[in-house]
Design an enzyme around this catalytic site. Structure first.
Site, PDB file in Angstrom:
ATOM      1  N   HIS A  42       0.858  -1.193   0.000  1.00  0.00           N
ATOM      2  CA  HIS A  42       0.000   0.000   0.000  1.00  0.00           C
ATOM      3  C   HIS A  42       0.886   1.233   0.000  1.00  0.00           C
ATOM      4  CE1 HIS A  42      -3.883   1.994   0.735  1.00  0.00           C
ATOM      5  NE2 HIS A  42      -3.215   2.802   1.526  1.00  0.00           N
ATOM      6  N   MET A  46       0.596  11.430  -0.994  1.00  0.00           N
ATOM      7  CA  MET A  46      -0.047  12.599  -0.392  1.00  0.00           C
ATOM      8  C   MET A  46       0.583  13.872  -0.969  1.00  0.00           C
ATOM      9  SD  MET A  46      -0.173  11.393   3.565  1.00  0.00           S
ATOM     10  CE  MET A  46      -0.832   9.792   4.009  1.00  0.00           C
ATOM     11  N   HIS A  75      -2.584   4.486  -3.292  1.00  0.00           N
ATOM     12  CA  HIS A  75      -3.694   5.269  -2.724  1.00  0.00           C
ATOM     13  C   HIS A  75      -3.399   6.743  -2.962  1.00  0.00           C
ATOM     14  CE1 HIS A  75      -5.964   6.407   1.250  1.00  0.00           C
ATOM     15  NE2 HIS A  75      -6.574   6.878   0.166  1.00  0.00           N
ATOM     16  N   MET A  77      -3.975  10.294  -2.527  1.00  0.00           N
ATOM     17  CA  MET A  77      -4.616  11.325  -1.706  1.00  0.00           C
ATOM     18  C   MET A  77      -4.130  12.677  -2.229  1.00  0.00           C
ATOM     19  SD  MET A  77      -4.158   9.372   1.912  1.00  0.00           S
ATOM     20  CE  MET A  77      -2.836   8.374   1.253  1.00  0.00           C
ATOM     21  N   MET A 146     -11.993   4.431   4.319  1.00  0.00           N
ATOM     22  CA  MET A 146     -11.067   5.036   5.278  1.00  0.00           C
ATOM     23  C   MET A 146     -11.659   4.964   6.681  1.00  0.00           C
ATOM     24  SD  MET A 146      -8.482   5.765   3.533  1.00  0.00           S
ATOM     25  CE  MET A 146      -7.568   6.577   4.850  1.00  0.00           C
ATOM     26  N   PHE A 152      -2.205  10.747   7.867  1.00  0.00           N
ATOM     27  CA  PHE A 152      -1.123  10.301   8.765  1.00  0.00           C
ATOM     28  C   PHE A 152      -1.337   8.851   9.199  1.00  0.00           C
ATOM     29  CE2 PHE A 152       0.830  14.383   9.170  1.00  0.00           C
ATOM     30  CZ  PHE A 152      -0.216  15.271   8.943  1.00  0.00           C
ATOM     31  N   ASP A 184      -8.765   0.940   5.697  1.00  0.00           N
ATOM     32  CA  ASP A 184      -7.471   1.608   5.840  1.00  0.00           C
ATOM     33  C   ASP A 184      -7.490   2.648   6.961  1.00  0.00           C
ATOM     34  OD1 ASP A 184      -5.561   3.648   3.439  1.00  0.00           O
ATOM     35  OD2 ASP A 184      -5.095   2.938   5.448  1.00  0.00           O
ATOM     36  N   GLY A 186      -5.697   2.711  11.227  1.00  0.00           N
ATOM     37  CA  GLY A 186      -5.838   2.289  12.625  1.00  0.00           C
ATOM     38  C   GLY A 186      -6.157   0.821  12.807  1.00  0.00           C
ATOM     39  N   GLY A 206      -0.174   0.049   8.698  1.00  0.00           N
ATOM     40  CA  GLY A 206       1.201   0.551   8.687  1.00  0.00           C
ATOM     41  C   GLY A 206       1.813   0.360  10.073  1.00  0.00           C
TER      42      GLY A 206
HETATM   43  C1  DX5 Z   1      -3.578   7.414   6.037  1.00  0.00           C
HETATM   44  C2  DX5 Z   1      -3.171   6.324   5.059  1.00  0.00           C
HETATM   45  C3  DX5 Z   1      -3.165   4.961   5.700  1.00  0.00           C
HETATM   46  C4  DX5 Z   1      -2.214   4.876   6.869  1.00  0.00           C
HETATM   47  C5  DX5 Z   1      -2.398   3.577   7.601  1.00  0.00           C
HETATM   48  O1  DX5 Z   1      -3.851   8.580   5.306  1.00  0.00           O
HETATM   49  O2  DX5 Z   1      -4.066   6.275   3.967  1.00  0.00           O
HETATM   50  O3  DX5 Z   1      -2.828   3.987   4.709  1.00  0.00           O
HETATM   51  O4  DX5 Z   1      -0.894   4.972   6.410  1.00  0.00           O
HETATM   52  O5  DX5 Z   1      -1.497   3.593   8.650  1.00  0.00           O
HETATM   53  P1  DX5 Z   1      -1.909   3.031  10.097  1.00  0.00           P
HETATM   54  O6  DX5 Z   1      -2.100   1.543   9.896  1.00  0.00           O
HETATM   55  O7  DX5 Z   1      -0.731   3.361  10.948  1.00  0.00           O
HETATM   56  O8  DX5 Z   1      -3.167   3.712  10.500  1.00  0.00           O
HETATM   57 ZN    ZN Z   2      -3.770   4.593   2.553  1.00  0.00          ZN
END
Ligand code: DX5
Ligand code: ZN
Length: 227
Positions: A42, A46, A75, A77, A146, A152, A184, A186, A206
């Protein structure tokens, strides 16, 4: 569970987010994810405009492409997004996921991603209602729900999105559609089961994958997919 249900059940896949990786070692980190059993990578792009953070773009993705055969689950963003889609396709993205909140013409962007022979995903922020994508669910390969506001890693999972995941699963089954449901934000060992039971078949993570169990990636991936 009748056979048809069982057959329509998809294997749970894990798409680790490199946002939580050591950015000074991204190539090696991707190799560790592959060795640890990741199903795809993934890649959180950003732009500091659609979300209040800035990460990587096509030149870095192009370099990382040679580090693994795993699919790049990109992804985006970013906003605007349409005019940059081809750059990510050429850099080596396999799945290109965009936010409807970031494009004037979602259909046009979906068609471009398909024309580039990439899988198309659409991502919904926690406060974006499902009904804005009702008319395109039969055109896409993946819906990315999401469970945090994007920008973040390390944020807290928002349980209010569970209803959205369940509703999406119902729509998918009622209309006999085949898109993946990816969640995606937390995701951890406390909520992975409720997210899967709600209907997700791909989990993005992540922080949990890179930080838990002293960074034992294989153990963390296996635990998340309830292996
Ligand atoms: C946030 C990202 C997620 C994030 C997930 O904007 O899209 O992919 O990195 O990271 P964790 O698993 O730490 O929430
Ligand atoms: Zn993501």
């Amino acid at each position: 569970m009748i056979l048809v249900d069982w057959l329509s059940m998809k294997k749970i896949q894990i798409s680790p987010s490199i946002l939580s990786a050591d950015f000074s070692q991204l190539g090696n980190e991707i190799k560790k994810l592959e060795q640890g059993g990741a199903d795809m990578i993934h890649v959180d792009v950003m732009d500091g405009h659609f979300v209040p953070n800035l990460t990587i773009g096509p030149p870095v993705i192009k370099r990382l492409r040679n580090c693994t055969k795993l699919p790049f689950d990109v992804h985006l963003m970013i906003s605007p997004v349409h005019k940059y889609i081809e750059d990510y396709a050429n850099a080596g993205a396999d799945i290109i996921t965009i936010h409807p909140e970031a494009t004037e013409d979602l259909i046009e962007s979906i068609n471009l991603i398909k024309k580039l022979n990439k899988k198309v995903g659409v991502s919904l922020n926690p406060n974006t209602k499902l009904n804005i994508i009702d008319n395109i669910l039969n055109k896409i390969d993946l819906v990315l729900i999401m469970s945090v506001f994007p920008g973040f890693g390390g944020q807290k999972f928002m349980p209010e999105v569970l209803e959205k995941i369940k509703s999406l699963k119902e729509i998918k089954e009622k209309n006999k559609l085949n898109f993946d449901i990816e969640v995606d934000g937390g995701i951890n060992f406390e909520n992975n089961k409720i997210v899967i039971d709600a209907g997700a078949n791909i989990l993005v993570s992540g922080t949990t994958i890179f930080k838990e169990n002293n960074g034992n990636i294989k153990k963390n991936i296996d635990s998340l997919k309830l292996a």
